[in-house]
Design a protein around this motif. Sequence first.
Motif, mmCIF file in Angstrom:
data_model
loop_
_atom_site.group_PDB
_atom_site.id
_atom_site.type_symbol
_atom_site.label_atom_id
_atom_site.label_comp_id
_atom_site.label_asym_id
_atom_site.label_seq_id
_atom_site.Cartn_x
_atom_site.Cartn_y
_atom_site.Cartn_z
ATOM 1 N N SER A 291 18.764 -2.956 66.881
ATOM 2 C CA SER A 291 18.532 -3.537 68.209
ATOM 3 C C SER A 291 17.101 -4.018 68.404
ATOM 4 O O SER A 291 16.818 -4.798 69.309
ATOM 5 N N ILE B 206 13.188 1.869 77.329
ATOM 6 C CA ILE B 206 13.228 1.158 76.037
ATOM 7 C C ILE B 206 12.690 -0.248 76.224
ATOM 8 O O ILE B 206 13.207 -1.027 77.024
ATOM 9 N N VAL C 208 21.274 0.403 73.285
ATOM 10 C CA VAL C 208 21.895 -0.169 72.081
ATOM 11 C C VAL C 208 21.045 0.190 70.870
ATOM 12 O O VAL C 208 19.822 -0.002 70.892
ATOM 13 N N ALA D 74 18.481 -9.009 74.377
ATOM 14 C CA ALA D 74 19.479 -10.084 74.519
ATOM 15 C C ALA D 74 20.836 -9.519 74.916
ATOM 16 O O ALA D 74 21.601 -10.146 75.659
ATOM 17 N N PRO E 35 12.962 -15.744 72.873
ATOM 18 C CA PRO E 35 12.051 -14.627 72.574
ATOM 19 C C PRO E 35 12.764 -13.289 72.721
ATOM 20 O O PRO E 35 13.831 -13.206 73.337
ATOM 21 N N GLY E 36 12.164 -12.235 72.198
ATOM 22 C CA GLY E 36 12.676 -10.883 72.414
ATOM 23 C C GLY E 36 13.576 -10.388 71.296
ATOM 24 O O GLY E 36 13.715 -11.018 70.248
ATOM 25 N N THR E 37 14.184 -9.252 71.558
ATOM 26 C CA THR E 37 14.946 -8.521 70.538
ATOM 27 C C THR E 37 16.459 -8.610 70.781
ATOM 28 O O THR E 37 16.910 -9.023 71.851
ATOM 29 N N SER F 291 21.705 -12.836 76.943
ATOM 30 C CA SER F 291 20.842 -14.021 76.939
ATOM 31 C C SER F 291 21.597 -15.232 76.417
ATOM 32 O O SER F 291 22.564 -15.121 75.678
ATOM 33 N N GLY G 75 9.518 -7.338 75.486
ATOM 34 C CA GLY G 75 8.770 -7.443 76.758
ATOM 35 C C GLY G 75 8.763 -8.861 77.301
ATOM 36 O O GLY G 75 7.848 -9.251 78.032
ATOM 37 N N SER G 76 9.806 -9.648 76.976
ATOM 38 C CA SER G 76 9.805 -11.064 77.370
ATOM 39 C C SER G 76 10.650 -11.344 78.607
ATOM 40 O O SER G 76 10.851 -12.506 78.965
ATOM 41 N N ASN G 77 11.163 -10.276 79.245
ATOM 42 C CA ASN G 77 11.969 -10.513 80.452
ATOM 43 C C ASN G 77 11.631 -9.506 81.549
ATOM 44 O O ASN G 77 12.439 -9.272 82.432
ATOM 45 N N SER H 196 4.240 -15.721 80.431
ATOM 46 C CA SER H 196 5.349 -15.765 81.388
ATOM 47 C C SER H 196 6.513 -14.950 80.850
ATOM 48 O O SER H 196 6.619 -14.726 79.640
HETATM 49 C C1 LIG Z 1 9.140 -18.549 77.036
HETATM 50 C C2 LIG Z 1 10.401 -17.799 77.322
HETATM 51 C C3 LIG Z 1 11.620 -18.444 77.140
HETATM 52 C C4 LIG Z 1 12.820 -17.761 77.422
HETATM 53 N N1 LIG Z 1 13.987 -18.413 77.191
HETATM 54 C C5 LIG Z 1 15.152 -17.774 77.461
HETATM 55 C C6 LIG Z 1 16.404 -18.428 77.215
HETATM 56 O O1 LIG Z 1 16.468 -19.535 76.722
HETATM 57 N N2 LIG Z 1 17.535 -17.756 77.522
HETATM 58 C C7 LIG Z 1 17.503 -16.497 78.045
HETATM 59 O O2 LIG Z 1 18.579 -15.941 78.322
HETATM 60 N N3 LIG Z 1 16.333 -15.844 78.257
HETATM 61 C C8 LIG Z 1 15.171 -16.448 77.974
HETATM 62 N N4 LIG Z 1 13.982 -15.782 78.177
HETATM 63 C C9 LIG Z 1 13.986 -14.404 78.687
HETATM 64 C C10 LIG Z 1 13.961 -13.307 77.593
HETATM 65 O O3 LIG Z 1 13.396 -13.809 76.420
HETATM 66 C C11 LIG Z 1 15.358 -12.767 77.284
HETATM 67 O O4 LIG Z 1 15.944 -12.167 78.426
HETATM 68 C C12 LIG Z 1 15.324 -11.734 76.137
HETATM 69 O O5 LIG Z 1 16.629 -11.518 75.675
HETATM 70 C C13 LIG Z 1 14.689 -10.405 76.517
HETATM 71 O O6 LIG Z 1 14.601 -9.585 75.369
HETATM 72 P P1 LIG Z 1 13.426 -8.528 75.182
HETATM 73 O O7 LIG Z 1 13.675 -7.803 73.915
HETATM 74 O O8 LIG Z 1 12.097 -9.169 75.312
HETATM 75 O O9 LIG Z 1 13.709 -7.555 76.425
HETATM 76 P P2 LIG Z 1 12.617 -6.749 77.281
HETATM 77 O O10 LIG Z 1 11.903 -7.707 78.179
HETATM 78 O O11 LIG Z 1 11.780 -5.899 76.409
HETATM 79 O O12 LIG Z 1 13.577 -5.819 78.167
HETATM 80 C C14 LIG Z 1 14.446 -6.379 79.121
HETATM 81 C C15 LIG Z 1 15.450 -5.300 79.560
HETATM 82 O O13 LIG Z 1 16.308 -5.006 78.450
HETATM 83 C C16 LIG Z 1 16.342 -3.602 78.225
HETATM 84 N N5 LIG Z 1 16.524 -3.340 76.799
HETATM 85 C C17 LIG Z 1 15.751 -3.759 75.762
HETATM 86 N N6 LIG Z 1 16.217 -3.283 74.603
HETATM 87 C C18 LIG Z 1 17.313 -2.549 74.893
HETATM 88 C C19 LIG Z 1 18.229 -1.780 74.113
HETATM 89 N N7 LIG Z 1 18.103 -1.653 72.790
HETATM 90 N N8 LIG Z 1 19.257 -1.157 74.747
HETATM 91 C C20 LIG Z 1 19.397 -1.246 76.095
HETATM 92 N N9 LIG Z 1 18.546 -1.934 76.880
HETATM 93 C C21 LIG Z 1 17.516 -2.584 76.286
HETATM 94 C C22 LIG Z 1 14.958 -3.112 78.688
HETATM 95 O O14 LIG Z 1 14.967 -1.707 78.934
HETATM 96 C C23 LIG Z 1 14.774 -3.969 79.940
HETATM 97 O O15 LIG Z 1 15.445 -3.393 81.027
HETATM 98 C C24 LIG Z 1 12.769 -16.424 77.897
HETATM 99 C C25 LIG Z 1 11.528 -15.779 78.042
HETATM 100 C C26 LIG Z 1 10.365 -16.450 77.749
HETATM 101 C C27 LIG Z 1 9.064 -15.719 77.885
#
Ligand SMILES: Cc1cc2nc3c(=O)[nH]c(=O)nc-3n(C[C@H](O)[C@H](O)[C@H](O)COP(=O)(O)OP(=O)(O)OC[C@H]3O[C@@H](n4cnc5c(N)ncnc54)[C@H](O)[C@@H]3O)c2cc1C
Length: 324
Positions: free
Chosen positions: A110, A60, A196, A142, A136-138, A147, A64-66, A232
Amino acid sequence: MNLEKLKTILGERVKKNEPMAHHTTFKIGGPADLFCDAKTTEELVRFILSARKLDVPAFILGGGSNILVGDGGIRGLVVKNSTEKIVIAGVKGAYKSGVQAGTVFVQADSGVEMNKLVRFTIEEGLAGLEAQLGLPGTVGGAMYMNSKWTHPVGYVGDCVYQATIITVKNEVKVVSQSYFNFGYDQSSLQTNGDIVLSVVFRLKQGNKKELWNVANQSMVYRHETQPQGIKSPGCTFRNVSKADALRVPTPNQTTSAGYLVDHAGLKGLSHGDAQISPVHANFIINRAKANASDVVYLIEQARKKVKEQFGVTLTEEIVRVGEF
Ligand SMILES: Cc1cc2nc3c(=O)[nH]c(=O)nc-3n(C[C@H](O)[C@H](O)[C@H](O)COP(=O)(O)OP(=O)(O)OC[C@H]3O[C@@H](n4cnc5c(N)ncnc54)[C@H](O)[C@@H]3O)c2cc1C
């Protein structure tokens, strides 16, 4: 793997050999065997169950931000979560002296972008998530990493009331906040494989203007401390424990992993097109066409040098996915 069979079942919406670099904020990552986009929770569940029935692994993807996807790509099916519904699910409480002082429950799919949710809640005058503006992200991503924002410290998990999940045994269940065992960069999702589907957040009624002030302060701090307009996945490493910070010792006992990487002399170090950011040593940036292997090299260098210099073992915050 039954990829062809799955492709036939899922129909025209499925793409083959989709470059993951197109779907990550790092702009890095080889191809996913199969890739599809779920627009509703029903679709999300259907795609997951269809893959599982055929023993095809399903990953899932949120924003794609982590994640760091390997150059070899991802075997099986990647489901991009584009679910997007937000609703006010209920209200509890009363007016006190003419002021609303209740609790409001907001339910979000989610796949909802955190920024969209934060703006929605602020505009509704609901307090709890405002300091997360700029994350960023969903919602799902989070939840996975719990997050956070550090000025002031607050975690997304703090506001969770309950969530609907699908387990690895294909059960759809409603679970409460405690189920997730939230901690710093931690949730049960990282070990149990639950997915989720939606989350109910418990928020307090507040003052819209004050909430925007907090949110805007977060954005200002973000712009002052993090590199902007870059490719990044955010922070590479988790911050270190208080015990490690005391032992090093770091100034004001900071637990910042970036401080250690910086003081190990690695700020600005590059390999191929990957570079440890000269602005924030805990960010690795893709300056043009970096490969996952370039990033892994920098991660290993940072880990080695920090261990040699401070005796601290750094652990990754970014999630490695696929074949390296
Ligand atoms: C510029 C920048 C700034 C950032 N600042 C912060 C910050 O201030 N604080 C912070 O904590 N993080 C920060 N991050 C990191 C990132 O944004 C967070 O970790 C964010 O919550 C990731 O969400 P995503 O949807 O992009 O997850 P993804 O990168 O798409 O996925 C991450 C993981 O979550 C899992 N996942 C995704 N959706 C679900 C779901 N529905 N159910 C179960 N698992 C799932 C995926 O399978 C994967 O293993 C930052 C990133 C960037 C690029």
